[in-house]
Motif scaffolding. Sequence first.
Motif, PDB file in Angstrom:
ATOM      1  N   SER A  62      -5.696   1.660  -3.962  1.00 32.32           N
ATOM      2  CA  SER A  62      -4.493   2.047  -5.189  1.00 32.32           C
ATOM      3  C   SER A  62      -4.120   3.403  -5.452  1.00 32.32           C
ATOM      4  O   SER A  62      -2.555   3.526  -5.635  1.00 32.32           O
ATOM      5  CB  SER A  62      -4.645   1.468  -6.771  1.00 32.32           C
ATOM      6  N   THR A  63      -5.102   4.333  -5.508  1.00 30.62           N
ATOM      7  CA  THR A  63      -4.764   5.952  -5.779  1.00 30.62           C
ATOM      8  C   THR A  63      -3.970   6.921  -4.676  1.00 30.62           C
ATOM      9  O   THR A  63      -3.009   7.913  -4.921  1.00 30.62           O
ATOM     10  CB  THR A  63      -5.606   6.377  -6.168  1.00 30.62           C
ATOM     11  N   GLY A  64      -3.638   6.563  -3.371  1.00 30.23           N
ATOM     12  CA  GLY A  64      -3.191   6.732  -2.173  1.00 30.23           C
ATOM     13  C   GLY A  64      -2.171   6.423  -1.502  1.00 30.23           C
ATOM     14  O   GLY A  64      -1.244   5.916  -2.430  1.00 30.23           O
ATOM     15  N   SER A  65      -1.245   7.753  -0.714  1.00 28.88           N
ATOM     16  CA  SER A  65      -0.529   7.129  -0.015  1.00 28.88           C
ATOM     17  C   SER A  65       0.551   5.566  -0.044  1.00 28.88           C
ATOM     18  O   SER A  65       1.157   5.233  -0.591  1.00 28.88           O
ATOM     19  CB  SER A  65       0.103   8.306   1.133  1.00 28.88           C
ATOM     20  N   ILE A  66      -0.592   4.887   0.416  1.00 33.37           N
ATOM     21  CA  ILE A  66      -0.396   3.169   1.023  1.00 33.37           C
ATOM     22  C   ILE A  66      -0.389   2.623  -0.909  1.00 33.37           C
ATOM     23  O   ILE A  66       0.850   1.598  -0.630  1.00 33.37           O
ATOM     24  CB  ILE A  66      -0.719   2.572   2.335  1.00 33.37           C
ATOM     25  N   GLY A  67      -1.657   2.983  -1.146  1.00 28.18           N
ATOM     26  CA  GLY A  67      -1.519   2.367  -2.705  1.00 28.18           C
ATOM     27  C   GLY A  67      -0.440   2.580  -3.590  1.00 28.18           C
ATOM     28  O   GLY A  67      -0.155   1.915  -3.745  1.00 28.18           O
ATOM     29  N   ASP A  77      -5.876 -14.047   1.943  1.00 30.98           N
ATOM     30  CA  ASP A  77      -5.047 -13.676   3.063  1.00 30.98           C
ATOM     31  C   ASP A  77      -5.069 -12.215   2.333  1.00 30.98           C
ATOM     32  O   ASP A  77      -5.621 -11.478   1.535  1.00 30.98           O
ATOM     33  CB  ASP A  77      -3.840 -13.883   2.383  1.00 30.98           C
ATOM     34  N   ILE A  78      -4.863 -11.514   3.602  1.00 32.25           N
ATOM     35  CA  ILE A  78      -5.214 -10.298   3.525  1.00 32.25           C
ATOM     36  C   ILE A  78      -4.338  -9.070   4.134  1.00 32.25           C
ATOM     37  O   ILE A  78      -3.873  -9.476   5.351  1.00 32.25           O
ATOM     38  CB  ILE A  78      -6.238  -9.249   4.544  1.00 32.25           C
ATOM     39  N   ALA A  79      -3.372  -8.176   3.323  1.00 31.34           N
ATOM     40  CA  ALA A  79      -2.045  -6.733   3.808  1.00 31.34           C
ATOM     41  C   ALA A  79      -3.490  -6.499   4.439  1.00 31.34           C
ATOM     42  O   ALA A  79      -3.340  -4.870   3.245  1.00 31.34           O
ATOM     43  CB  ALA A  79      -1.708  -6.895   3.129  1.00 31.34           C
ATOM     44  N   LEU A  80      -3.730  -5.988   5.924  1.00 34.07           N
ATOM     45  CA  LEU A  80      -4.085  -4.416   5.824  1.00 34.07           C
ATOM     46  C   LEU A  80      -3.276  -3.578   6.261  1.00 34.07           C
ATOM     47  O   LEU A  80      -2.947  -3.513   7.833  1.00 34.07           O
ATOM     48  CB  LEU A  80      -4.939  -5.193   7.468  1.00 34.07           C
ATOM     49  N   ALA A  81      -3.816  -2.268   5.630  1.00 39.93           N
ATOM     50  CA  ALA A  81      -3.433  -1.155   6.361  1.00 39.93           C
ATOM     51  C   ALA A  81      -4.715  -0.429   6.827  1.00 39.93           C
ATOM     52  O   ALA A  81      -3.705   0.338   8.322  1.00 39.93           O
ATOM     53  CB  ALA A  81      -2.638   0.159   5.366  1.00 39.93           C
ATOM     54  N   SER A  82      -5.837  -0.496   6.530  1.00 40.91           N
ATOM     55  CA  SER A  82      -7.184  -0.356   6.776  1.00 40.91           C
ATOM     56  C   SER A  82      -7.363  -0.140   8.218  1.00 40.91           C
ATOM     57  O   SER A  82      -8.005  -1.279   8.235  1.00 40.91           O
ATOM     58  CB  SER A  82      -8.142  -0.113   5.594  1.00 40.91           C
ATOM     59  N   LYS A  83      -6.501   0.631   9.144  1.00 39.89           N
ATOM     60  CA  LYS A  83      -6.712  -0.344  10.594  1.00 39.89           C
ATOM     61  C   LYS A  83      -7.702   0.016  10.947  1.00 39.89           C
ATOM     62  O   LYS A  83      -8.449  -0.286  11.894  1.00 39.89           O
ATOM     63  CB  LYS A  83      -5.927   1.176  11.768  1.00 39.89           C
ATOM     64  N   GLU A  84      -8.651   1.440  10.148  1.00 41.25           N
ATOM     65  CA  GLU A  84     -10.452   1.398  10.441  1.00 41.25           C
ATOM     66  C   GLU A  84     -11.207   0.241  10.447  1.00 41.25           C
ATOM     67  O   GLU A  84     -12.101  -0.198  11.562  1.00 41.25           O
ATOM     68  CB  GLU A  84     -11.185   2.666   9.345  1.00 41.25           C
ATOM     69  N   VAL A  85     -10.590  -0.673   9.571  1.00 36.74           N
ATOM     70  CA  VAL A  85     -11.443  -1.807   9.818  1.00 36.74           C
ATOM     71  C   VAL A  85     -11.539  -2.318  10.834  1.00 36.74           C
ATOM     72  O   VAL A  85     -12.434  -3.344  11.593  1.00 36.74           O
ATOM     73  CB  VAL A  85     -10.824  -3.255   8.035  1.00 36.74           C
ATOM     74  N   VAL A 137      -5.252  -9.932  -0.460  1.00 40.25           N
ATOM     75  CA  VAL A 137      -6.131  -8.446  -1.086  1.00 40.25           C
ATOM     76  C   VAL A 137      -4.787  -7.163   0.329  1.00 40.25           C
ATOM     77  O   VAL A 137      -5.406  -7.592   1.571  1.00 40.25           O
ATOM     78  CB  VAL A 137      -7.545  -8.119  -0.546  1.00 40.25           C
ATOM     79  N   LEU A 138      -4.807  -6.175  -0.775  1.00 40.63           N
ATOM     80  CA  LEU A 138      -3.814  -5.441   0.108  1.00 40.63           C
ATOM     81  C   LEU A 138      -5.116  -4.091   0.316  1.00 40.63           C
ATOM     82  O   LEU A 138      -5.524  -3.178  -0.929  1.00 40.63           O
ATOM     83  CB  LEU A 138      -2.698  -5.192  -0.135  1.00 40.63           C
ATOM     84  N   CYS A 139      -4.979  -3.616   1.882  1.00 41.27           N
ATOM     85  CA  CYS A 139      -6.656  -3.096   1.392  1.00 41.27           C
ATOM     86  C   CYS A 139      -6.023  -1.745   1.856  1.00 41.27           C
ATOM     87  O   CYS A 139      -5.121  -1.247   3.729  1.00 41.27           O
ATOM     88  CB  CYS A 139      -7.416  -3.371   2.366  1.00 41.27           C
ATOM     89  N   ALA A 140      -5.932  -0.743   1.911  1.00 41.31           N
ATOM     90  CA  ALA A 140      -5.450   0.892   2.097  1.00 41.31           C
ATOM     91  C   ALA A 140      -6.056   1.939   1.598  1.00 41.31           C
ATOM     92  O   ALA A 140      -6.285   2.907   1.305  1.00 41.31           O
ATOM     93  CB  ALA A 140      -3.920   0.985   1.468  1.00 41.31           C
ATOM     94  N   ILE A 141      -7.967   1.478   2.065  1.00 38.11           N
ATOM     95  CA  ILE A 141      -9.320   1.695   1.560  1.00 38.11           C
ATOM     96  C   ILE A 141      -8.691   3.409   3.235  1.00 38.11           C
ATOM     97  O   ILE A 141      -9.148   2.581   4.399  1.00 38.11           O
ATOM     98  CB  ILE A 141     -10.077   1.521   1.253  1.00 38.11           C
ATOM     99  N   SER A 142      -9.214   4.714   3.067  1.00 38.44           N
ATOM    100  CA  SER A 142      -8.947   5.102   4.507  1.00 38.44           C
ATOM    101  C   SER A 142     -10.832   5.252   4.941  1.00 38.44           C
ATOM    102  O   SER A 142     -11.516   4.903   3.839  1.00 38.44           O
ATOM    103  CB  SER A 142      -8.504   6.858   3.946  1.00 38.44           C
TER     104      SER A 142
END
Length: 380
Positions: free
Chosen positions: A9-14, A112-120, A90-95
């Motif tokens: 939540s504290t990052g750019s996407i968060g 359901d997952i809103a996925l920003a973390s492409k690494e996953v 769950v919105l995941c934007a952990i780098s």
Amino acid sequence: MKNVAVLGSTGSIGTNTLKVLRNNGERFHAIGLAAGRNVQRLAEQADEFRPSWVYAEGDVSSQRLPNDTQVLHSQDELCDAVAASDVDIVLCAISGTAGLKPVLAAIRAGKDIALASKEVLVMAGAIVTEACKKSGSKLLPVDSEHCAIFQCIDQHPADSVSRVILTCSGGPFHKRADINLATVTPEQALKHPTWNMGRKITIDSATLMNKGLEIIEAGWLFGMTEPQVEVVIHPQSIIHSMVEFKDASIVAQMGYPDMCLPIHYCLNYPERIPSVARPMDFSQSLNLTFEKPDTQRFPALDIAREAMRHGGAAGTVFNAANEVAVQRFCDGDIPFDCIPAIVRATLEKDASLPATTLDEILAADAIARRHAAAFAELKA
Ligand code: NDP
């Protein structure tokens, strides 16, 4: 009212996600917030959004938190919290790779997952997509290119698509043949021409490793083979990506570069409601250009393609080696143009490691990080 758990939540996407939630307070509640080390910003966010729980890698004990906000103390507690019955999405934007376990826990609980973390997906695409099939969870891509493709494909069957075309800004060094990539500084690499993002993804955009990660991500999300994923340089970042169907029609999604739009789309899916995004102004002239990427100067795309064709542990290794190399570059230890060389050397060594279970993937990730660090040492 949808209860949204915001990881990173504290990052750019968060912070963009919280902006979307703030603007749609009647539709969404931030039920939980998770962050890394920026505990002060996390506490400020908790003060505003009053979540039921917060989690941080760093120590939150020094922070004032709302009385009714519970502090989670471990990744296991975070996994339980995202899987709980009161979470809707769950919105995941952990780098990096720390998002994998909570995302898997949420998927296994049918969220359901809103996925920003492409690494996953790059790291564990087979396990994640299989878990989604089993539980029925929807994987909604926040990454702007994949969100665009998702919207373009819409209800069309997968076999009606002939290829997907990822657009790429080119980063700060495209068209700068005068710049010797061996002498680029982290400050230069961190100046992205069109997007304002976190540090790691901004460096990845400069090497084009980000587009490499996205090629692999598109394979998992849309069931594409390597030759079906094309990359085109589009410096204006207005067309976010395109899909070509079997009849040769191309459908594109466009808008000004603003991550609030894909976040808004994923959180409201399948509804379309007004967003905070600026509408396109066609009274201003709009010059959209497309070019072939320079894979000689930016070998990341070819390395990612090799990893995708190889399959197995190659995605995990590609991602892990890149993270190590980017960190060493940011620390001033290695030249910018050594990043792809380190990723390629690590892939050659580790791509065939076993990677069918989560434990094997985590082991391959750790081994690749060790080897990438050793290769980086040789370049330092
Ligand atoms: P940032 O670096 O800005 O933010 C990363 C977030 O992850 C921060 O909130 C950070 O916390 C948190 N974090 C880091 N480690 C942990 C951990 N171990 N546990 C919990 N939280 C952790 O990155 P971005 O927002 O730019 O990117 C996030 C993800 O989204 C990346 O995977 C990126 O590839 C992807 N993405 C980003 C886009 C963008 O426009 N920024 C576009 C498309 C995809 P803290 O700051 O407190 O340490």
